[in-house]
Design a protein around this motif. Structure first.
Motif, short mmCIF file in Angstrom:
data_model
loop_
_atom_site.label_atom_id
_atom_site.label_comp_id
_atom_site.label_asym_id
_atom_site.label_seq_id
_atom_site.Cartn_x
_atom_site.Cartn_y
_atom_site.Cartn_z
N ASP A 112 -5.46 -2.11 3.39
CA ASP A 112 -4.40 -2.43 3.05
C ASP A 112 -3.81 -3.25 3.85
O ASP A 112 -3.33 -4.80 4.05
N LEU A 122 -5.94 -6.16 4.35
CA LEU A 122 -5.06 -7.11 3.43
C LEU A 122 -3.85 -8.23 4.14
O LEU A 122 -4.05 -9.08 3.81
N ALA A 123 -3.68 -7.75 4.45
CA ALA A 123 -1.97 -8.10 4.96
C ALA A 123 -2.12 -8.32 6.30
O ALA A 123 -1.90 -9.53 6.36
#
Length: 97
Positions: free
Chosen positions: A56, A59-60
């Motif tokens: 996560d 991806l950010a």
């Protein structure tokens, strides 16, 4: 399964690449090269986050750190180019006199 020694070697190369790229980024004289290295740094950081089992955050980092911020920096650099050229011409004229 992937060999643990191979993964460890990849992690070491990734860490050395990040430190080297960060050093080159800070010492670069050309702003365009600095922005491109910043984008590459963000992409390498996203790979690092994947290796740390944080997809996560990876991806950010890729979307915001490398993509959005990189695009904004490139746009700002494009808008600053006329001012930078004028400043360098003024410096050249002052040095000639």
């Amino acid at each position: 399964m992937v060999n643990e020694n191979l993964l460890r070697a990849f992690d070491i190369v990734l860490a050395i690449s990040l430190v080297g790229l960060a050093t080159m980024l800070l010492l670069a004289k050309d702003l365009f090269k600095s922005v491109v290295m910043f984008i590459v740094f963000g992409l390498l950081m996203s790979i690092t986050w994947v290796r740390l089992s944080a997809p996560d955050i990876a991806l950010a980092e890729a979307a915001i750190g490398a993509g959005l911020t990189g695009a904004l920096l490139l746009r700002a650099l494009r808008q600053l180019q006329p001012a930078l050229i004028s400043a360098s011409e003024a410096d050249t004229r002052l040095n000639e006199e």
